[in-house]
Design a protein around this motif. Structure first.
Motif, PDB file in Angstrom:
ATOM      1  N   SER A   1       0.833  -1.201   0.000  1.00  0.00           N
ATOM      2  CA  SER A   1       0.000   0.000   0.000  1.00  0.00           C
ATOM      3  C   SER A   1       0.872   1.258   0.000  1.00  0.00           C
ATOM      4  N   THR A   2       0.652   2.116  -0.987  1.00  0.00           N
ATOM      5  CA  THR A   2       1.376   3.383  -1.045  1.00  0.00           C
ATOM      6  C   THR A   2       1.069   4.234   0.184  1.00  0.00           C
ATOM      7  N   ASN A   3      -0.169   4.200   0.639  1.00  0.00           N
ATOM      8  CA  ASN A   3      -0.555   5.006   1.804  1.00  0.00           C
ATOM      9  C   ASN A   3       0.201   4.584   3.053  1.00  0.00           C
ATOM     10  N   VAL A   4       0.378   3.282   3.225  1.00  0.00           N
ATOM     11  CA  VAL A   4       1.126   2.791   4.386  1.00  0.00           C
ATOM     12  C   VAL A   4       2.569   3.293   4.329  1.00  0.00           C
ATOM     13  N   ARG A   5       3.188   3.179   3.170  1.00  0.00           N
ATOM     14  CA  ARG A   5       4.582   3.617   3.032  1.00  0.00           C
ATOM     15  C   ARG A   5       4.688   5.130   3.207  1.00  0.00           C
ATOM     16  N   TRP A   6       3.676   5.885   2.700  1.00  0.00           N
ATOM     17  CA  TRP A   6       3.705   7.338   2.849  1.00  0.00           C
ATOM     18  C   TRP A   6       3.652   7.729   4.316  1.00  0.00           C
ATOM     19  N   TRP A   7       2.782   7.073   5.068  1.00  0.00           N
ATOM     20  CA  TRP A   7       2.703   7.378   6.493  1.00  0.00           C
ATOM     21  C   TRP A   7       3.997   6.994   7.210  1.00  0.00           C
ATOM     22  N   LEU A   8       4.592   5.910   6.791  1.00  0.00           N
ATOM     23  CA  LEU A   8       5.864   5.502   7.389  1.00  0.00           C
ATOM     24  C   LEU A   8       6.933   6.570   7.143  1.00  0.00           C
ATOM     25  N   ALA A   9       6.881   7.199   5.972  1.00  0.00           N
ATOM     26  CA  ALA A   9       7.833   8.261   5.657  1.00  0.00           C
ATOM     27  C   ALA A   9       7.498   9.570   6.372  1.00  0.00           C
ATOM     28  N   THR A  10       6.319   9.659   6.939  1.00  0.00           N
ATOM     29  CA  THR A  10       5.821  10.914   7.507  1.00  0.00           C
ATOM     30  C   THR A  10       5.966  10.994   9.025  1.00  0.00           C
ATOM     31  N   VAL A  11       5.670   9.889   9.720  1.00  0.00           N
ATOM     32  CA  VAL A  11       5.662   9.950  11.192  1.00  0.00           C
ATOM     33  C   VAL A  11       7.063  10.258  11.723  1.00  0.00           C
ATOM     34  N   PRO A  12       7.164  11.018  12.800  1.00  0.00           N
ATOM     35  CA  PRO A  12       8.467  11.507  13.265  1.00  0.00           C
ATOM     36  C   PRO A  12       9.389  10.444  13.852  1.00  0.00           C
ATOM     37  N   TRP A  13       8.843   9.272  14.204  1.00  0.00           N
ATOM     38  CA  TRP A  13       9.697   8.268  14.843  1.00  0.00           C
ATOM     39  C   TRP A  13      10.283   7.231  13.878  1.00  0.00           C
ATOM     40  N   THR A  14      10.015   7.356  12.601  1.00  0.00           N
ATOM     41  CA  THR A  14      10.628   6.432  11.642  1.00  0.00           C
ATOM     42  C   THR A  14      12.134   6.712  11.569  1.00  0.00           C
ATOM     43  N   PRO A  15      12.982   5.707  11.811  1.00  0.00           N
ATOM     44  CA  PRO A  15      14.426   5.946  11.822  1.00  0.00           C
ATOM     45  C   PRO A  15      14.983   6.240  10.425  1.00  0.00           C
ATOM     46  N   ARG A  16      16.127   6.870  10.403  1.00  0.00           N
ATOM     47  CA  ARG A  16      16.726   7.294   9.132  1.00  0.00           C
ATOM     48  C   ARG A  16      17.038   6.107   8.229  1.00  0.00           C
TER      49      ARG A  16
END
Length: 228
Positions: A186-201
């Motif tokens: 899901s593109t939406n899932v990946r987009w949110w993963l790229a958006t939330v502040p706690w996703t590591p670099r």
């Protein structure tokens, strides 16, 4: 209480110390705001609150839930109510006895069960709702901070994208789960993963090369890289 002016009757209905017999009469008043005043009166007895749970006006019904004298009888009446929103608000509150929680667990409304799933502190209840057939309910469970690492691993691989999106937006995840979500269909899932502040670099770098330009752009912005 027999005054022809609704404003007068409202003042009577909201006055603390008014005899219960007066409140009972005003609980059947044709004016919605008079009945609401009764529902908000701190002296209104629980047995009268039970009656007001089924009031035709939603302001009156919702005033009941905030009343300081709400007890088990009132909660039972809410569980029997045809008002889905009223039952949902009760489920979200978490302020009820265990047996009321059991009734809410069996509620026919997915919205009610989702509210319960997001807020319950009972491990058994949460475990049941994590297996609910409705994605909306499992998405609610994904918002609950009391999920275990094992729960989150299962939610990260849930068949419904709405569940995986809710999980990504709610809690920090183990790297194994993040790796799986970075390759989510899901593109939406990946987009949110790229958006939330706690996703590591390290995950953002993977997403920076995502096949979706929206996802890759979002990841690159988070990494401080130029767009494109």
């Amino acid at each position: 209480m027999a005054d022809p002016a609704p404003a007068v009757r409202r003042r009577v209905g909201g006055r603390f110390g008014v005899p219960e017999a007066v409140l009972r009469r005003l609980a059947a008043d044709p004016d919605d705001k008079v009945r609401q005043a009764v529902a908000e009166n701190p002296g209104c007895p629980p047995e009268l609150l039970v009656v007001l749970v089924d009031d035709p006006n939603f302001h009156v019904r919702f005033a009941v839930l905030d009343h300081p004298r709400v007890d088990r009888r009132v909660h039972e009446a809410v569980c029997r109510s045809s008002d889905e929103d009223l039952r949902r608000v009760l489920a979200e509150s978490g302020s009820f006895d265990d047996d009321i929680g059991v009734e809410l667990l069996a509620d026919p409304s997915a919205a009610v069960r989702a509210g319960l799933a997001a807020n319950t502190t009972a491990a058994h209840t949460l475990a049941v709702l994590l297996r609910d057939s409705e994605p909306k309910v499992r998405a609610g469970a994904a918002l609950n901070p009391r999920t275990t690492a094992e729960d989150r691993r299962g939610l990260a691989r849930d068949k419904a994208a709405a569940v995986r999106m809710a999980l990504v937006q709610s809690v920090e995840l183990a790297e194994e789960d993040l790796q799986a979500l970075a390759a989510d269909r899901s593109t939406n899932v990946r987009w949110w993963l790229a958006t939330v502040p706690w996703t590591p670099r390290v995950i953002l770098r993977v997403l920076a090369d995502d096949r979706s330009s929206e996802v890759s752009t979002q990841a690159r912005i988070r990494l401080g890289l130029a767009e494109g």
